[in-house]
Design a protein around this motif. Structure first.
Motif, PDB file in Angstrom:
ATOM      1  N   UNK A 213     -15.173 -50.397  80.011  1.00 29.37           N
ATOM      2  CA  UNK A 213     -15.022 -50.085  81.434  1.00 29.37           C
ATOM      3  C   UNK A 213     -15.024 -48.574  81.659  1.00 29.37           C
ATOM      4  N   UNK A 214     -14.312 -47.846  80.812  1.00 28.96           N
ATOM      5  CA  UNK A 214     -14.283 -46.385  80.940  1.00 28.96           C
ATOM      6  C   UNK A 214     -15.678 -45.793  80.751  1.00 28.96           C
ATOM      7  N   UNK A 215     -16.410 -46.327  79.785  1.00 31.31           N
ATOM      8  CA  UNK A 215     -17.754 -45.840  79.527  1.00 31.31           C
ATOM      9  C   UNK A 215     -18.672 -46.120  80.725  1.00 31.31           C
ATOM     10  N   UNK A 216     -18.548 -47.318  81.295  1.00 30.05           N
ATOM     11  CA  UNK A 216     -19.376 -47.668  82.450  1.00 30.05           C
ATOM     12  C   UNK A 216     -19.029 -46.810  83.664  1.00 30.05           C
ATOM     13  N   UNK A 217     -17.746 -46.493  83.825  1.00 26.28           N
ATOM     14  CA  UNK A 217     -17.343 -45.626  84.934  1.00 26.28           C
ATOM     15  C   UNK A 217     -17.927 -44.222  84.755  1.00 26.28           C
ATOM     16  N   UNK A 218     -17.903 -43.727  83.529  1.00 26.92           N
ATOM     17  CA  UNK A 218     -18.493 -42.414  83.267  1.00 26.92           C
ATOM     18  C   UNK A 218     -19.992 -42.425  83.532  1.00 26.92           C
ATOM     19  N   UNK A 219     -20.663 -43.484  83.094  1.00 27.23           N
ATOM     20  CA  UNK A 219     -22.103 -43.601  83.341  1.00 27.23           C
ATOM     21  C   UNK A 219     -22.387 -43.655  84.836  1.00 27.23           C
ATOM     22  N   UNK A 220     -21.542 -44.358  85.585  1.00 24.57           N
ATOM     23  CA  UNK A 220     -21.738 -44.448  87.037  1.00 24.57           C
ATOM     24  C   UNK A 220     -21.567 -43.073  87.679  1.00 24.57           C
ATOM     25  N   UNK A 221     -20.550 -42.334  87.237  1.00 25.48           N
ATOM     26  CA  UNK A 221     -20.340 -40.986  87.767  1.00 25.48           C
ATOM     27  C   UNK A 221     -21.522 -40.073  87.445  1.00 25.48           C
ATOM     28  N   UNK A 222     -22.022 -40.175  86.221  1.00 25.41           N
ATOM     29  CA  UNK A 222     -23.183 -39.375  85.837  1.00 25.41           C
ATOM     30  C   UNK A 222     -24.394 -39.754  86.686  1.00 25.41           C
ATOM     31  N   UNK A 223     -24.557 -41.049  86.928  1.00 22.32           N
ATOM     32  CA  UNK A 223     -25.663 -41.520  87.759  1.00 22.32           C
ATOM     33  C   UNK A 223     -25.553 -40.988  89.181  1.00 22.32           C
TER      34      UNK A 223
END
Length: 76
Positions: A41-51
């Protein structure tokens, strides 16, 4: 009666101990799964922020290009 009750009690206690062991193992597995899901979940949140950041940058570049095109058109 006591002769029957004691073996039944021993059997029930053994079943409770076995069930408790199973539940402890299940809890350990679920805690491990939870930990993995928290990491994911943390990784996906970071990816979303980067996106989102990349999308903002792209939007800014496109807005800048559009402004330049409009400036050139006005001069023509």
């Amino acid at each position: 009666m006591l002769e029957n009750t004691l073996p039944q009690l021993e059997q029930l206690i053994e079943q409770i101990i076995d069930k408790n062991t199973q539940l402890k193992n299940q809890i350990a597995e679920l805690e491990q799964q939870k930990s993995l899901l928290v990491d994911e979940n943390e990784m996906l949140q970071l990816e979303a922020l980067e996106g989102e950041e990349k999308q903002k940058q792209t939007s800014n570049v496109l807005t800048s290009l559009l402004d330049k095109l409009q400036s050139v058109e006005e001069l023509s």
